[in-house]
Enzyme design. Structure first.
Site, short mmCIF file in Angstrom:
data_model
loop_
_atom_site.label_atom_id
_atom_site.label_comp_id
_atom_site.label_asym_id
_atom_site.label_seq_id
_atom_site.Cartn_x
_atom_site.Cartn_y
_atom_site.Cartn_z
CG ASP A 15 -2.19 0.80 0.96
OD1 ASP A 15 -3.27 0.18 0.87
OD2 ASP A 15 -2.10 2.03 0.81
CB THR A 42 -15.65 -4.02 -8.59
OG1 THR A 42 -15.76 -4.96 -7.54
CG2 THR A 42 -16.85 -4.12 -9.50
CG PHE A 101 -18.05 -13.20 -6.49
CD1 PHE A 101 -18.76 -12.35 -7.32
CD2 PHE A 101 -17.16 -14.09 -7.07
CE1 PHE A 101 -18.61 -12.38 -8.70
CE2 PHE A 101 -17.00 -14.15 -8.45
CZ PHE A 101 -17.72 -13.30 -9.28
CE LYS A 131 -17.64 -7.45 -7.55
NZ LYS A 131 -17.77 -8.06 -6.26
N GLY A 189 -36.11 -3.61 3.43
CA GLY A 189 -35.58 -2.74 4.48
C GLY A 189 -35.51 -1.31 4.02
CB CYS A 242 -19.98 -3.28 -3.39
SG CYS A 242 -18.50 -3.62 -2.44
C1 UGA Z 1 -21.67 -7.06 -1.90
C2 UGA Z 1 -21.92 -8.45 -2.50
O1 UGA Z 1 -22.87 -9.17 -1.69
C3 UGA Z 1 -20.63 -9.27 -2.57
O2 UGA Z 1 -20.86 -10.51 -3.23
C4 UGA Z 1 -19.59 -8.45 -3.38
O3 UGA Z 1 -18.36 -9.12 -3.45
C5 UGA Z 1 -19.39 -7.10 -2.72
O4 UGA Z 1 -20.65 -6.41 -2.67
C6 UGA Z 1 -18.39 -6.33 -3.55
O5 UGA Z 1 -18.68 -6.06 -4.71
O6 UGA Z 1 -17.25 -6.14 -3.09
P1 UGA Z 1 -21.35 -6.10 0.59
O7 UGA Z 1 -21.37 -4.74 -0.05
O8 UGA Z 1 -20.32 -6.42 1.59
O9 UGA Z 1 -21.24 -7.24 -0.55
O10 UGA Z 1 -22.75 -6.27 1.32
P2 UGA Z 1 -24.08 -7.13 1.11
O11 UGA Z 1 -24.14 -8.15 2.17
O12 UGA Z 1 -24.24 -7.58 -0.26
O13 UGA Z 1 -25.17 -6.01 1.44
C7 UGA Z 1 -25.27 -4.85 0.61
C8 UGA Z 1 -26.43 -3.99 1.06
O14 UGA Z 1 -27.66 -4.63 0.76
C9 UGA Z 1 -26.46 -3.73 2.57
O15 UGA Z 1 -26.83 -2.39 2.80
C10 UGA Z 1 -27.53 -4.69 3.08
O16 UGA Z 1 -28.13 -4.27 4.26
C11 UGA Z 1 -28.50 -4.69 1.90
N1 UGA Z 1 -29.33 -5.91 1.82
C12 UGA Z 1 -28.76 -7.12 1.62
C13 UGA Z 1 -30.70 -5.80 1.90
O17 UGA Z 1 -31.26 -4.69 2.07
N2 UGA Z 1 -31.46 -6.94 1.79
C14 UGA Z 1 -30.91 -8.17 1.60
O18 UGA Z 1 -31.68 -9.16 1.51
C15 UGA Z 1 -29.53 -8.26 1.52
#
Ligand code: UGA
Length: 476
Positions: free
Chosen positions: A30, A120, A151, A223, A272, A279
């Site tokens: 870094d 990404t 992912f 992706k 929600g 992301c």
């Molecule tokens: C997301 C993807 O899930 C990963 O597969 C991907 O690698 C990552 O982006 C990335 O591109 O680096 P992340 O951003 O850590 O992961 O979080 P998520 O768990 O996907 O949640 C994203 C948002 O969606 C959160 O605000 C969460 O609260 C919301 N969410 C998720 C919902 O409102 N409902 C759901 O059913 C699931």
């Protein structure tokens, strides 16, 4: 394999630690020297399950930290680029950090190496990386550029890396694909899962994972398309939740009914306050912009983003309809992170909602198990203070808002909560409670896509007395 991972943010640091766990010799690079010094001292800059264990296990052995990119490139066979790709003002991905790293790698290359995009990035990025490296003097035969999208989800990143549903490798030459297959062989052969000291499988993914080898362009698209599809699922269910509210149906029952169709699945069907994080918001804009550049107007994605923005506004309307006026109201806020299990507040719907409420003159008492320090840096307005527990935040509150799905927020001691709050009003943006439980506990309770619990309240001697009933909600 000797591997350099450039960028030690969420993706880069987790990838570096996990590659070391697979037995590779890794240098995590870094240009932020203070971050590197921190990592060298054994400190962990992000809140991520199992990361402290992995860093402790491999630091100074399989895993080194450095700011010297050229030296790391010379020592490595594979260089993973995991630097940030933020949104530009136009919504497309800012690839200037990727370009800068590619040029530095080109200047240091001294034998065949693979340069792998882990960040990404939009389709064609591998093409551009190759182009700038050639322009900067790298010999055409001395490298291949590959795409190996990640992912992993924040909060469960280590588990997602070690127990992935699939590994996607985009490589345009067999030589490059072979090296990437070797890197992941401890996982794809199942060898890692037979070790005695492995990180436990909390993701429930089947092992060993399959590896999917594609062209670089396909991998880049996989992706963006994966994140866009997941965000679409969330906006879809949020839209259905809104109809549930209008007709008095229950989104939980609807989700069960549709999610049990194996073609649909139950995951990512939680309604929600909309998706946030570093992301989905950024990637949807970038994918939409990529599509536009190719001449295709991806209107579906515009709608997904617009439903997502509306979801926050709808929640604010619910707060207003539960409290009548907002000025001077004392609100307990549970959760500031963009989702449970992380301290990340980037694009957090919770932060946006808090900011709107502060503008309306509310007094916010916020609690988040991990994200308070980061929130202090961005929520600099007057009117917010941070508490050490949900109950402290709830003390003398006019209402409580649940904005992040931390598991501990689903297990609150409801009688205790009721005693400390001025009014027993909860507006739950994450559907953590069953409305019937809340009715039985005597709360006025509003959630997403389900009947509101309306409780007539009579105040006597400073204590609220009530009879709870679950009633179809009209939140508009
Ligand atoms: C997301 C993807 O899930 C990963 O597969 C991907 O690698 C990552 O982006 C990335 O591109 O680096 P992340 O951003 O850590 O992961 O979080 P998520 O768990 O996907 O949640 C994203 C948002 O969606 C959160 O605000 C969460 O609260 C919301 N969410 C998720 C919902 O409102 N409902 C759901 O059913 C699931």
């Amino acid at each position: 394999m000797r591997i350099a991972v450039v960028g030690s943010g969420y993706v880069g640091l987790v990838a570096a630690a996990c590659f070391a766990e697979l037995g590779h010799e890794v240098i995590s690079i870094d240009n932020d020297t203070s971050k590197i010094e921190m990592l060298q001292r054994g400190e962990v800059p992000i809140h991520e399950e199992f990361l402290p264990e992995l860093l402790q296990r491999h630091r100074g052995k399989q895993l080194q930290f450095s700011s010297e990119l050229p030296e790391a490139v010379r020592k490595s066979q594979a260089i993973f680029i995991a630097v940030g790709t933020p949104s530009t003002v136009h919504g497309d991905a800012d690839l200037s950090y990727v370009e800068q790293v590619s040029r530095e790698v080109a200047g240091a290359i001294d034998g065949y190496k693979i340069v792998v995009e882990k960040s990404t990035v939009p389709v064609f990025t591998s093409h551009w990386i190759r182009r700038v490296m050639l322009l900067d003097g790298a010999d055409a035969d001395s490298f291949d550029v590959a795409s190996n999208p990640e992912f992993l989800r924040e909060g469960t990143a280590v588990g997602d890396f070690l127990y992935p549903d699939r590994i996607v490798v985009g490589a345009d030459t067999e030589r490059c694909a072979t090296l990437l297959r070797q890197i992941y062989e401890p996982l794809t052969s199942g060898e890692y899962y037979n070790r005695a000291d492995i990180i436990p499988n909390t993701t429930k993914a089947k092992t060993p994972p399959q590896i999917i080898v594609t062209s670089t362009k396909s991998a880049e698209l996989i992706k963006h398309a994966s994140n866009a599809f997941l965000a679409t699922k969330i906006s879809f269910i949020n839209a259905v939740a809104n109809i549930c509210e209008a007709v008095g149906a229950d989104i939980k029952e609807v989700c069960q009914g549709i999610g049990t169709d194996s073609r649909i699945g139950t995951r990512f069907l939680n309604p929600g306050i909309g998706y946030g994080g570093s992301c989905f918001p950024k990637d949807l804009k970038a994918f939409s912009s990529v599509a536009r550049e190719t001449g295709y107007d991806f209107r579906l994605l515009q709608e997904v983003m617009s439903i997502n923005a509306d979801q926050r506004a709808r929640f604010l309307r619910k707060v207003r309809s539960a409290l009548w006026t907002l000025k001077g109201k004392k609100l307990a806020v549970l959760g500031l992170a963009f989702k449970g299990g992380t301290d990340d507040i980037r694009e957090s719907p919770a932060i946006e909602i808090v900011r709107s409420l502060l503008k309306e003159g509310c007094e916010i008492r916020a609690f988040d198990p991990a994200a308070c320090d980061r929130s202090r840096e961005v929520l600099t307005e007057d009117g917010i203070c941070y508490k050490a527990s949900a109950y402290e935040a709830a003390h003398q509150a006019d209402a409580m808002l649940i904005l992040t799905d931390w598991p501990e927020f689903a297990q609150l001691d409801l009688p205790r909560l009721k005693t400390v709050m001025t009014y027993p009003i909860i507006i739950d943006g994450r559907n953590l409670y069953d409305p019937r439980t809340m009715a039985a506990a005597g709360f006025i309770y509003s959630s997403v896509g389900r009947a509101d619990v309306q409780t007539p309240v009579a105040r006597t001697n400073g204590k609220a007395e009530k009879t709870a009933t679950a009633a179809p909600g009209k939140n508009q």
